[in-house]
Design a protein around this motif. Structure first.
Motif, mmCIF file in Angstrom:
data_model
loop_
_atom_site.group_PDB
_atom_site.id
_atom_site.type_symbol
_atom_site.label_atom_id
_atom_site.label_comp_id
_atom_site.label_asym_id
_atom_site.label_seq_id
_atom_site.Cartn_x
_atom_site.Cartn_y
_atom_site.Cartn_z
ATOM 1 N N PRO A 7 11.029 10.083 13.763
ATOM 2 C CA PRO A 7 11.545 9.936 15.130
ATOM 3 C C PRO A 7 11.060 11.040 16.076
ATOM 4 C CG PRO A 7 13.302 9.606 13.533
ATOM 5 C CD PRO A 7 12.110 10.115 12.770
ATOM 6 N N GLU A 24 8.488 10.411 19.343
ATOM 7 C CA GLU A 24 8.871 10.851 20.693
ATOM 8 C C GLU A 24 7.798 11.767 21.278
ATOM 9 O OE1 GLU A 24 12.490 13.145 23.031
ATOM 10 O OE2 GLU A 24 12.815 12.474 20.968
ATOM 11 N N LEU A 66 9.681 1.692 8.806
ATOM 12 C CA LEU A 66 9.571 2.051 10.216
ATOM 13 C C LEU A 66 8.657 1.063 10.942
ATOM 14 C CD1 LEU A 66 9.964 3.916 12.670
ATOM 15 C CD2 LEU A 66 8.079 5.320 11.758
#
Length: 129
Positions: free
Chosen positions: A52, A56, A90
């Motif tokens: 994550p 980002e 994912l």
């Protein structure tokens, strides 16, 4: 065409963006055990923690929006099973959420293709054992 790549075959979590076959952005973080070798479960936990963050950072630095992504590529092996599962999960999640096609990539062939691209070879003969 813009492709998001997800790499999770062993101890390094990596995400990258390629545009028209050229790698434009890559973010990675490597799991480094304090002692001994790589524990597959610990490497998978590392991937769960860092993907994550890396995603980002990747989208912030590139300025590319997820809506601009055409495909999602991910490593399917060979590699450590628990690590591969995190990357594949994912990739599947993102593909389903954003309605993007998935592209499975063989880790070994990926290495060969990167070498081909960066050495400007047109039609090399590979030996993959």
């Amino acid at each position: 065409m813009i492709v998001l790549g997800i790499e999770s075959t062993s101890h390094t979590s990596s995400v990258g963006l390629s545009q028209d076959g050229v790698i434009k952005y890559v973010k990675s973080h490597t799991y480094k055990p304090e002692i001994g070798g790589i524990n597959p479960r610990d490497a998978a936990d590392h991937h769960r923690k860092f993907f994550p963050i890396l995603l980002e950072e990747l989208f912030d630095e590139s300025g590319i929006k997820f809506s601009e992504i055409d495909k999602i590529a991910f490593s399917v092996g060979p590699g450590l099973g628990p690590s591969l599962k995190v990357g594949a999960s994912l990739a599947r999640y993102l593909a389903m959420k954003y309605n993007k096609p998935l592209v499975p990539v063989n880790h070994g062939i990926g290495h060969l293709e990167v070498a081909r691209v960066y050495s400007n070879l047109n039609d090399p003969l590979y030996l993959y054992v």
